[in-house]
Design an enzyme around this catalytic site. Structure first.
Site, PDB file in Angstrom:
ATOM      1  N   TYR A  18     -55.108 -47.162  38.507  1.00 23.70           N
ATOM      2  CA  TYR A  18     -53.736 -47.609  38.750  1.00 23.70           C
ATOM      3  C   TYR A  18     -53.711 -49.011  39.354  1.00 23.70           C
ATOM      4  O   TYR A  18     -52.852 -49.826  39.018  1.00 23.70           O
ATOM      5  CB  TYR A  18     -53.017 -46.635  39.680  1.00 23.70           C
ATOM      6  CG  TYR A  18     -52.628 -45.332  39.030  1.00 23.70           C
ATOM      7  CD1 TYR A  18     -51.976 -45.300  37.803  1.00 23.70           C
ATOM      8  CD2 TYR A  18     -52.910 -44.120  39.652  1.00 23.70           C
ATOM      9  CE1 TYR A  18     -51.613 -44.101  37.207  1.00 23.70           C
ATOM     10  CE2 TYR A  18     -52.549 -42.907  39.065  1.00 23.70           C
ATOM     11  CZ  TYR A  18     -51.903 -42.913  37.852  1.00 23.70           C
ATOM     12  OH  TYR A  18     -51.546 -41.718  37.261  1.00 23.70           O
TER      13      TYR A  18
ATOM     14  N   ASP B 147     -48.806 -40.458  45.813  1.00 19.35           N
ATOM     15  CA  ASP B 147     -47.411 -40.276  45.406  1.00 19.35           C
ATOM     16  C   ASP B 147     -46.509 -40.683  46.572  1.00 19.35           C
ATOM     17  O   ASP B 147     -46.657 -40.171  47.685  1.00 19.35           O
ATOM     18  CB  ASP B 147     -47.173 -38.810  45.057  1.00 19.35           C
ATOM     19  CG  ASP B 147     -45.851 -38.588  44.335  1.00 19.35           C
ATOM     20  OD1 ASP B 147     -44.866 -39.273  44.682  1.00 19.35           O
ATOM     21  OD2 ASP B 147     -45.804 -37.723  43.439  1.00 19.35           O
TER      22      ASP B 147
END
Length: 212
Positions: A194, A118
């Protein structure tokens, strides 16, 4: 990214203690007991749905791998992969990555992977970034003398921040790639979920490796 709740995740984790550790502090200094063979230990902080750590364990049977993830649902999804693969050199940990120095003894780890963490872009959240100095201190503590950090992201801002943070901390860079998939390094690269998604959209993937 926060995953939608899956009612089956926690019961699945509870039913498979041979693959998932929920109280990692109990194994500090004793992680080799969790594996079939005593081999160098590599930890992924933020393992997500587990594609990377499972494929790494398949690719490198001479290493032991630990996938650390705080989201129960993500651990459950990764666990499904491990139940199918039954890899003797892979363990999953359901816990917060900020507790590394409680989970591992000094010098117990040979390598750390930080994949698509993140970015926490707002300045007030800087201390949450996994390459902030307090996290670097914990990595330095648990890594052995030859230990390396491998960091990948699609976020250029986080990548630039990480380069600066590691440099200010006095780390040494072994390699820096501004477009990983268009480099020789891509030949041995193992992707995350991802990473595949972003790269298919033409987004460059940034990578660095560094040591203390």
């Amino acid at each position: 990214m926060r995953l939608r709740n899956k009612p089956w995740a926690k019961p699945l984790i509870d039913a498979n203690p041979q693959y998932v550790v929920t109280e990692p502090e109990k194994f500090a200094g004793k992680w080799q007991e969790r594996f079939e063979k005593e081999q160098p230990i590599f930890v992924e902080v933020g393992t997500g749905k587990g594609r990377f750590i499972v494929e790494m364990a398949e690719k490198y049977p001479d290493r032991n791998f630990i996938g650390l993830e705080m989201q129960t649902v993500a651990v459950g999804i990764a666990l499904k992969k491990q139940i199918d693969a039954k890899l003797p050199n892979l363990q999953l940990v359901c816990a917060n990555g900020s507790g590394l120095t409680e989970f591992f003894n000094e010098g117990e780890v040979s390598g750390i992977y930080l994949n698509f963490s993140d970015p926490w872009p707002k300045k007030r959240n800087e201390k949450r970034r996994l390459t902030y100095k307090t996290f670097l201190e914990s990595y330095e503590n648990v890594l052995n003398g030859d230990g390396r950090i491998e960091f990948k992201t699609d976020n250029r801002g986080l990548f630039e921040y990480s380069l600066c943070s590691m440099n200010e901390f006095g780390m040494h860079f072994d390699g820096v790639w501004l477009d990983l998939h268009d480099s020789e390094e891509a030949k041995e690269n193992v992707m995350t979920e991802y990473e595949e998604k972003f790269s298919q959209k033409g987004q460059p993937i940034y990578k660095l490796t560094a040591h203390f």
